[in-house]
Write a protein that holds these residues in place. Structure first.
Motif, PDB file in Angstrom:
ATOM      1  N   THR A   1       0.813  -1.196   0.000  1.00  0.00           N
ATOM      2  CA  THR A   1       0.000   0.000   0.000  1.00  0.00           C
ATOM      3  C   THR A   1       0.847   1.247   0.000  1.00  0.00           C
ATOM      4  N   SER A   2       0.226   2.364  -0.370  1.00  0.00           N
ATOM      5  CA  SER A   2       0.886   3.664  -0.355  1.00  0.00           C
ATOM      6  C   SER A   2       0.204   4.543   0.676  1.00  0.00           C
ATOM      7  N   HIS A   3       0.826   5.661   0.977  1.00  0.00           N
ATOM      8  CA  HIS A   3       0.220   6.586   1.925  1.00  0.00           C
ATOM      9  C   HIS A   3       0.345   8.000   1.394  1.00  0.00           C
ATOM     10  N   ALA A   4      -0.650   8.811   1.718  1.00  0.00           N
ATOM     11  CA  ALA A   4      -0.645  10.196   1.269  1.00  0.00           C
ATOM     12  C   ALA A   4       0.317  11.010   2.126  1.00  0.00           C
ATOM     13  N   GLN A   5       0.990  11.956   1.468  1.00  0.00           N
ATOM     14  CA  GLN A   5       1.904  12.820   2.180  1.00  0.00           C
ATOM     15  C   GLN A   5       1.128  13.919   2.910  1.00  0.00           C
ATOM     16  N   LYS A   6       1.588  14.286   4.086  1.00  0.00           N
ATOM     17  CA  LYS A   6       0.894  15.275   4.900  1.00  0.00           C
ATOM     18  C   LYS A   6       1.114  16.681   4.354  1.00  0.00           C
ATOM     19  N   PRO A   7       0.042  17.483   4.264  1.00  0.00           N
ATOM     20  CA  PRO A   7       0.212  18.859   3.791  1.00  0.00           C
ATOM     21  C   PRO A   7       0.853  19.732   4.864  1.00  0.00           C
ATOM     22  N   HIS A   8       1.426  20.846   4.412  1.00  0.00           N
ATOM     23  CA  HIS A   8       2.058  21.780   5.333  1.00  0.00           C
ATOM     24  C   HIS A   8       0.983  22.575   6.062  1.00  0.00           C
ATOM     25  N   ASN A   9       1.187  22.834   7.339  1.00  0.00           N
ATOM     26  CA  ASN A   9       0.233  23.595   8.140  1.00  0.00           C
ATOM     27  C   ASN A   9       0.434  25.093   7.905  1.00  0.00           C
ATOM     28  N   THR A  10      -0.525  25.713   7.212  1.00  0.00           N
ATOM     29  CA  THR A  10      -0.445  27.157   6.938  1.00  0.00           C
ATOM     30  C   THR A  10      -1.634  27.885   7.575  1.00  0.00           C
ATOM     31  N   SER A  11      -2.131  27.363   8.682  1.00  0.00           N
ATOM     32  CA  SER A  11      -3.317  27.949   9.307  1.00  0.00           C
ATOM     33  C   SER A  11      -3.073  29.366   9.801  1.00  0.00           C
ATOM     34  N   LEU A  12      -1.817  29.704  10.097  1.00  0.00           N
ATOM     35  CA  LEU A  12      -1.502  31.044  10.596  1.00  0.00           C
ATOM     36  C   LEU A  12      -1.120  32.010   9.479  1.00  0.00           C
ATOM     37  N   CYS A  13      -1.168  31.554   8.226  1.00  0.00           N
ATOM     38  CA  CYS A  13      -0.785  32.387   7.089  1.00  0.00           C
ATOM     39  C   CYS A  13      -2.026  32.826   6.316  1.00  0.00           C
ATOM     40  N   THR A  14      -1.947  34.000   5.750  1.00  0.00           N
ATOM     41  CA  THR A  14      -3.016  34.509   4.904  1.00  0.00           C
ATOM     42  C   THR A  14      -2.624  34.344   3.441  1.00  0.00           C
ATOM     43  N   THR A  15      -3.614  34.110   2.598  1.00  0.00           N
ATOM     44  CA  THR A  15      -3.357  33.957   1.166  1.00  0.00           C
ATOM     45  C   THR A  15      -3.059  35.319   0.556  1.00  0.00           C
ATOM     46  N   SER A  16      -1.973  35.388  -0.202  1.00  0.00           N
ATOM     47  CA  SER A  16      -1.602  36.630  -0.874  1.00  0.00           C
ATOM     48  C   SER A  16      -2.056  36.576  -2.328  1.00  0.00           C
ATOM     49  N   SER A  17      -1.925  37.698  -3.003  1.00  0.00           N
ATOM     50  CA  SER A  17      -2.259  37.749  -4.423  1.00  0.00           C
ATOM     51  C   SER A  17      -1.401  38.794  -5.093  1.00  0.00           C
ATOM     52  N   CYS A  18      -1.199  38.596  -6.389  1.00  0.00           N
ATOM     53  CA  CYS A  18      -0.475  39.553  -7.222  1.00  0.00           C
ATOM     54  C   CYS A  18      -1.210  39.628  -8.545  1.00  0.00           C
ATOM     55  N   GLY A  19      -1.905  40.711  -8.782  1.00  0.00           N
ATOM     56  CA  GLY A  19      -2.786  40.783  -9.932  1.00  0.00           C
ATOM     57  C   GLY A  19      -3.908  39.774  -9.773  1.00  0.00           C
TER      58      GLY A  19
ATOM     59  N   THR B   1      -0.183  31.122  -2.462  1.00  0.00           N
ATOM     60  CA  THR B   1      -0.244  30.445  -1.178  1.00  0.00           C
ATOM     61  C   THR B   1       0.796  29.339  -1.178  1.00  0.00           C
ATOM     62  N   TYR B   2       0.902  28.590  -0.074  1.00  0.00           N
ATOM     63  CA  TYR B   2       1.933  27.560   0.064  1.00  0.00           C
ATOM     64  C   TYR B   2       1.894  26.583  -1.113  1.00  0.00           C
ATOM     65  N   PRO B   3       3.052  26.216  -1.656  1.00  0.00           N
ATOM     66  CA  PRO B   3       4.413  26.460  -1.151  1.00  0.00           C
ATOM     67  C   PRO B   3       5.020  27.804  -1.557  1.00  0.00           C
ATOM     68  N   PHE B   4       4.255  28.587  -2.346  1.00  0.00           N
ATOM     69  CA  PHE B   4       4.758  29.891  -2.763  1.00  0.00           C
ATOM     70  C   PHE B   4       4.384  30.957  -1.742  1.00  0.00           C
ATOM     71  N   ARG B   5       5.112  32.025  -1.765  1.00  0.00           N
ATOM     72  CA  ARG B   5       4.811  33.194  -0.932  1.00  0.00           C
ATOM     73  C   ARG B   5       5.439  34.402  -1.595  1.00  0.00           C
ATOM     74  N   LEU B   6       4.948  35.573  -1.221  1.00  0.00           N
ATOM     75  CA  LEU B   6       5.611  36.811  -1.629  1.00  0.00           C
ATOM     76  C   LEU B   6       6.795  37.055  -0.697  1.00  0.00           C
ATOM     77  N   ARG B   7       7.802  37.718  -1.198  1.00  0.00           N
ATOM     78  CA  ARG B   7       8.972  37.978  -0.362  1.00  0.00           C
ATOM     79  C   ARG B   7       8.621  38.802   0.869  1.00  0.00           C
ATOM     80  N   SER B   8       7.510  39.544   0.798  1.00  0.00           N
ATOM     81  CA  SER B   8       7.070  40.338   1.944  1.00  0.00           C
ATOM     82  C   SER B   8       6.302  39.516   2.975  1.00  0.00           C
ATOM     83  N   ASP B   9       5.964  38.261   2.644  1.00  0.00           N
ATOM     84  CA  ASP B   9       5.250  37.393   3.573  1.00  0.00           C
ATOM     85  C   ASP B   9       6.228  36.731   4.542  1.00  0.00           C
ATOM     86  N   PRO B  10       5.739  36.257   5.688  1.00  0.00           N
ATOM     87  CA  PRO B  10       6.611  35.526   6.629  1.00  0.00           C
ATOM     88  C   PRO B  10       7.238  34.302   5.970  1.00  0.00           C
ATOM     89  N   PRO B  11       8.493  34.011   6.241  1.00  0.00           N
ATOM     90  CA  PRO B  11       9.169  32.861   5.611  1.00  0.00           C
ATOM     91  C   PRO B  11       8.464  31.537   5.852  1.00  0.00           C
TER      92      PRO B  11
END
Length: 338
Positions: free
Chosen positions: A20-38, A43-53
């Motif tokens: 059997t296989s298993h699904a990989q766990k997603p990253h916890n981004t509950s404390l992050c807000t979704t950004s936009s550009c145009g 959102t994760y795994p991407f971020r704007l350079r102005s967002d928290p690392p």
């Protein structure tokens, strides 16, 4: 159900757990807000350079910049326009900043993609990629594989020439038929979900391919320790999954516990089978009342199988499933090498 029957069924289910296989766990981004550009959502795994690392994957490749409502990604010293990020299939589509859609006099900025500085977590999305070579010649060339492109000739390639001539050709045709008076100035590529036709395209079509861009997949950011643990990470039905395989060429001392267990499985079977003894398999023990009625009407066979018959039938099914997966492994040690 008799305890010995339960013990046998538990032992028979072991190979299924190994396959059997298993699904990989997603990253916890509950404390992050979704950004936009145009119009691009970031959102994760991407971020704007102005967002928290912590809101993006810890690789500089995934930190984007936003210029005049257009997201920009940096690969080494090169900066590409982000045309789309598709989170459903883990892909990102990029274009050369020198290419303007609909403006056929625009030319690529970079001589080639800097693969050496691209992220190890990025892989090609499609198997269909077409590569184009921008060629500069010191004199006119009559070659059916070359498409005239007067706007993108590089005068610095022949500084003593009074005039240079620009062409575009598919990479293979460019190098196989490169005239002595020509040099390859740039190499660019585009991606497609369908095969490209094998023919010479007009420059307007080539420009449209480049305007659409090329795509990468970033699903590897969710693979975690799958690959180091002899796993194979892939996207299945929209989810990133990890499948583990046991390879024959790996020394037994270096195999994981699961692979060692698979190796010793038949020997364990030979040891415990006498303890279990011959068990008569009665289907009535495993079906509900409705199924039992089917048995009574003769719609299902009423077989008595010994433990040995059941085990060896299961092993044959296991070997067939492994062969279909085309993996370099054995379902049962001592079997013939595939």
């Amino acid at each position: 159900m008799p305890p010995r029957t339960l013990l046998l069924l538990a032992f028979l289910s072991l190979p299924i757990l190994l396959l059997t296989s298993h699904a990989q766990k997603p990253h916890n981004t509950s404390l992050c807000t979704t950004s936009s550009c145009g119009t691009t959502t970031i959102t994760y795994p991407f971020r704007l350079r102005s967002d928290p690392p912590d809101c993006g994957f810890p690789d500089p490749f995934f930190a984007l910049e936003c210029h005049t409502n257009s997201p920009i990604i940096t690969i080494g010293s090169q900066h590409y326009n982000v045309q789309a990020i598709t989170y459903g299939n883990y892909s990102i589509r990029l274009t050369d900043p020198g290419i303007t859609p609909g403006n056929y006099s625009t030319c690529p900025t970079y001589p080639s993609l800097d693969y050496g500085n691209s992220s190890q977590y990025m892989t090609s999305v499609y198997i269909y990629n077409i590569y184009f070579a921008f060629i500069t010649c010191s004199r006119p060339v009559n070659n059916p594989a070359y498409v005239a492109n007067p706007s993108c000739g590089n005068a610095t390639a022949f500084p003593n020439a009074s005039q240079v001539y620009g062409y575009v050709a598919e990479n293979v045709n460019a190098y196989n038929n490169l005239d002595k008076s020509c040099v390859v100035d740039k190499e660019v590529h585009a991606s497609s979900a369908t095969p490209f036709e094998v023919r010479t395209y007009p420059y307007s079509t080539i420009h449209d391919f480049l305007s659409h861009g090329f795509e990468f997949s970033w699903y590897q950011v969710y693979c975690g320790d799958c690959n180091p643990a002899n796993g194979r990470c892939s996207v299945e039905n929209g989810k990133v999954r990890c499948r583990h395989y046991c390879f024959e060429h790996t020394p037994l001392s270096e195999r994981s516990f699961r692979c060692k267990l698979e190796y010793y499985y038949p020997y364990i079977f030979l040891i415990i089978l006498p303890a279990i003894g011959k068990i008569q398999f009665n289907p009535d023990e495993f079906v509900n009342d409705k199924s039992t009625n089917l048995l009574n009407f003769g719609l299902l066979p009423r077989w008595n199988l010994t433990a040995e018959m059941l085990v060896w039938s299961f092993i044959c099914c296991c070997r067939s499933a492994v062969q279909k997966k085309k993996a370099a492994r054995r379902c049962f040690h001592g079997g013939r090498r595939r």
